[in-house]
Write an enzyme that holds these catalytic residues in place. Structure first.
Site, PDB file in Angstrom:
ATOM      1  N   SER A  40     -21.494  22.740  -4.643  1.00 28.42           N
ATOM      2  CA  SER A  40     -21.966  22.213  -3.414  1.00 28.42           C
ATOM      3  C   SER A  40     -21.843  23.428  -2.181  1.00 28.42           C
ATOM      4  O   SER A  40     -22.527  23.535  -1.573  1.00 28.42           O
ATOM      5  CB  SER A  40     -21.472  20.940  -3.059  1.00 28.42           C
ATOM      6  OG  SER A  40     -19.879  21.060  -2.628  1.00 28.42           O
ATOM      7  N   ASN A  41     -20.641  24.396  -2.170  1.00 29.76           N
ATOM      8  CA  ASN A  41     -20.320  25.192  -1.293  1.00 29.76           C
ATOM      9  C   ASN A  41     -21.245  26.182  -1.462  1.00 29.76           C
ATOM     10  O   ASN A  41     -21.876  27.151  -0.707  1.00 29.76           O
ATOM     11  CB  ASN A  41     -18.804  25.682  -1.378  1.00 29.76           C
ATOM     12  CG  ASN A  41     -17.993  24.899  -0.464  1.00 29.76           C
ATOM     13  OD1 ASN A  41     -18.506  24.928   0.908  1.00 29.76           O
ATOM     14  ND2 ASN A  41     -16.885  24.310  -1.031  1.00 29.76           N
ATOM     15  N   ARG A  88      -7.825  36.600 -20.030  1.00 31.57           N
ATOM     16  CA  ARG A  88      -8.450  36.340 -18.501  1.00 31.57           C
ATOM     17  C   ARG A  88      -9.173  37.968 -18.223  1.00 31.57           C
ATOM     18  O   ARG A  88     -10.050  38.035 -17.764  1.00 31.57           O
ATOM     19  CB  ARG A  88      -7.539  36.061 -17.564  1.00 31.57           C
ATOM     20  CG  ARG A  88      -7.183  34.430 -17.501  1.00 31.57           C
ATOM     21  CD  ARG A  88      -6.547  33.984 -15.959  1.00 31.57           C
ATOM     22  NE  ARG A  88      -5.125  34.848 -16.258  1.00 31.57           N
ATOM     23  CZ  ARG A  88      -4.503  35.024 -14.895  1.00 31.57           C
ATOM     24  NH1 ARG A  88      -5.101  34.904 -13.729  1.00 31.57           N
ATOM     25  NH2 ARG A  88      -3.316  35.509 -15.180  1.00 31.57           N
ATOM     26  N   MET A 135     -12.778  27.297 -10.625  1.00 32.18           N
ATOM     27  CA  MET A 135     -11.693  26.799 -11.207  1.00 32.18           C
ATOM     28  C   MET A 135     -10.858  27.648 -11.969  1.00 32.18           C
ATOM     29  O   MET A 135      -9.764  27.324 -12.724  1.00 32.18           O
ATOM     30  CB  MET A 135     -11.765  25.461 -11.821  1.00 32.18           C
ATOM     31  CG  MET A 135     -12.582  24.516 -10.801  1.00 32.18           C
ATOM     32  SD  MET A 135     -11.752  24.314  -9.075  1.00 32.18           S
ATOM     33  CE  MET A 135     -10.260  23.540  -9.737  1.00 32.18           C
ATOM     34  N   HIS A 159     -10.642  26.772   0.411  1.00 28.64           N
ATOM     35  CA  HIS A 159      -9.641  25.793  -0.212  1.00 28.64           C
ATOM     36  C   HIS A 159      -9.695  24.595   0.505  1.00 28.64           C
ATOM     37  O   HIS A 159      -9.613  24.452   1.867  1.00 28.64           O
ATOM     38  CB  HIS A 159      -8.164  26.692  -0.191  1.00 28.64           C
ATOM     39  CG  HIS A 159      -7.173  25.845  -1.123  1.00 28.64           C
ATOM     40  ND1 HIS A 159      -7.044  25.674  -2.408  1.00 28.64           N
ATOM     41  CD2 HIS A 159      -6.082  25.022  -0.358  1.00 28.64           C
ATOM     42  CE1 HIS A 159      -6.129  24.898  -2.634  1.00 28.64           C
ATOM     43  NE2 HIS A 159      -5.535  24.575  -1.283  1.00 28.64           N
ATOM     44  N   GLU A 192      -1.858  36.633  -5.457  1.00 24.09           N
ATOM     45  CA  GLU A 192      -1.077  35.315  -5.215  1.00 24.09           C
ATOM     46  C   GLU A 192      -2.035  34.151  -4.758  1.00 24.09           C
ATOM     47  O   GLU A 192      -2.807  34.283  -3.998  1.00 24.09           O
ATOM     48  CB  GLU A 192      -0.112  35.389  -4.263  1.00 24.09           C
ATOM     49  CG  GLU A 192       0.871  34.224  -4.325  1.00 24.09           C
ATOM     50  CD  GLU A 192       2.135  34.325  -3.313  1.00 24.09           C
ATOM     51  OE1 GLU A 192       2.955  33.444  -3.006  1.00 24.09           O
ATOM     52  OE2 GLU A 192       2.117  35.512  -2.486  1.00 24.09           O
ATOM     53  N   LEU A 193      -1.887  32.962  -5.686  1.00 24.98           N
ATOM     54  CA  LEU A 193      -2.814  31.821  -5.799  1.00 24.98           C
ATOM     55  C   LEU A 193      -2.948  31.352  -4.270  1.00 24.98           C
ATOM     56  O   LEU A 193      -1.893  30.975  -3.798  1.00 24.98           O
ATOM     57  CB  LEU A 193      -2.439  30.895  -6.560  1.00 24.98           C
ATOM     58  CG  LEU A 193      -3.608  29.659  -6.754  1.00 24.98           C
ATOM     59  CD1 LEU A 193      -4.670  30.055  -7.086  1.00 24.98           C
ATOM     60  CD2 LEU A 193      -2.848  28.458  -7.608  1.00 24.98           C
ATOM     61  N   ASP A 194      -4.038  31.245  -3.492  1.00 30.14           N
ATOM     62  CA  ASP A 194      -4.134  30.646  -2.205  1.00 30.14           C
ATOM     63  C   ASP A 194      -3.240  31.036  -1.122  1.00 30.14           C
ATOM     64  O   ASP A 194      -2.913  30.327  -0.447  1.00 30.14           O
ATOM     65  CB  ASP A 194      -3.834  28.965  -2.485  1.00 30.14           C
ATOM     66  CG  ASP A 194      -4.897  28.291  -3.570  1.00 30.14           C
ATOM     67  OD1 ASP A 194      -5.985  28.981  -3.605  1.00 30.14           O
ATOM     68  OD2 ASP A 194      -4.677  27.479  -4.255  1.00 30.14           O
TER      69      ASP A 194
END
Length: 216
Positions: free
Chosen positions: A15-16, A67, A92, A111, A145-147
């Site tokens: 949607s974004n 990954r 995700m 986020h 680093e995540l978020d």
């Protein structure tokens, strides 16, 4: 000077991504969405991108040994499309440090919380459980680093006593669709950039790292 060629990474409905594509339909918008990539071939957002006339592809991430192997294919696909900016829109899968390093300063995310609060998943559930009065969303440059990357823009919403996880998520999502196109426009035009580990917003004095757009 042409518009900045931009790629979008998704995992689900996108949607974004659709909000970015819609904003980029305006020829005055400084970025154009030229490719959408997903980490699975069944992401509904791929159909939405196709219907909007944007080139897209789904790649099955589970078929790769690690990954970084998968991220190398993502990187090659983006560079083949001559992309200069990358937007994560409900992507995700955690990106490898190798990929983030390749795109540092040219990789942005949205986020669903007012970072640094509630990193990771289930942000709306956590906000309600904590009795938070204010919740919202954040756009930021992506770092390993995540978020935790430097904040570009934020939008706040009030948490009502009657809110459920779903109702709060819906109101936050409305604000995501507002600030993500604005963020992409800032970054694509060079008005927001990553410098020395901080977000610099040109014309707004010293680096502060955020714009607050309240909806409360």
């Amino acid at each position: 000077m042409g518009r900045v060629r931009t790629g979008v990474l998704i995992s689900g409905r996108g949607s974004n991504m659709s909000a970015l594509i819609e904003a980029a339909k305006n020829d005055a918008f400084p970025a154009e969405i030229v490719v959408v990539l997903a980490n699975n071939i069944d992401a509904p957002g791929l159909n939405a991108a196709r219907e909007a006339g944007v080139k897209n592809a789904g790649i099955i991430s589970s078929s790769f040994p690690d990954r970084q192997s998968f991220d190398r294919v993502l990187d090659e696909s983006l560079r083949t499309a001559n992309v200069s900016l990358v937007c994560l829109a409900g992507y995700m899968q955690i990106l490898s440090p190798w990929f983030v390093g390749r795109w540092l300063g040219k990789l942005i995310n949205i986020h669903p919380s007012l970072l640094p609060a509630y990193r990771g998943l289930h942000t709306h559930r956590k906000a309600i459980a904590d009795g938070a009065r204010i919740h919202g969303c954040t756009t930021h440059f992506v770092t390993p680093e995540l978020d935790a990357g430097p904040i570009i823009m934020q939008a706040a919403v009030a948490v009502a006593p009657s809110d459920t996880e779903a109702s709060l998520a819906a109101r936050v999502l409305e604000q995501e669709h507002v600030i993500y196109p604005r963020t992409l426009a800032l970054v694509a035009s060079g008005l927001a950039r990553l410098k020395d580990g901080r977000c610099v917003l040109d014309g707004m004095g010293e680096p502060r790292g955020s714009i607050i757009s309240p909806s409360i």
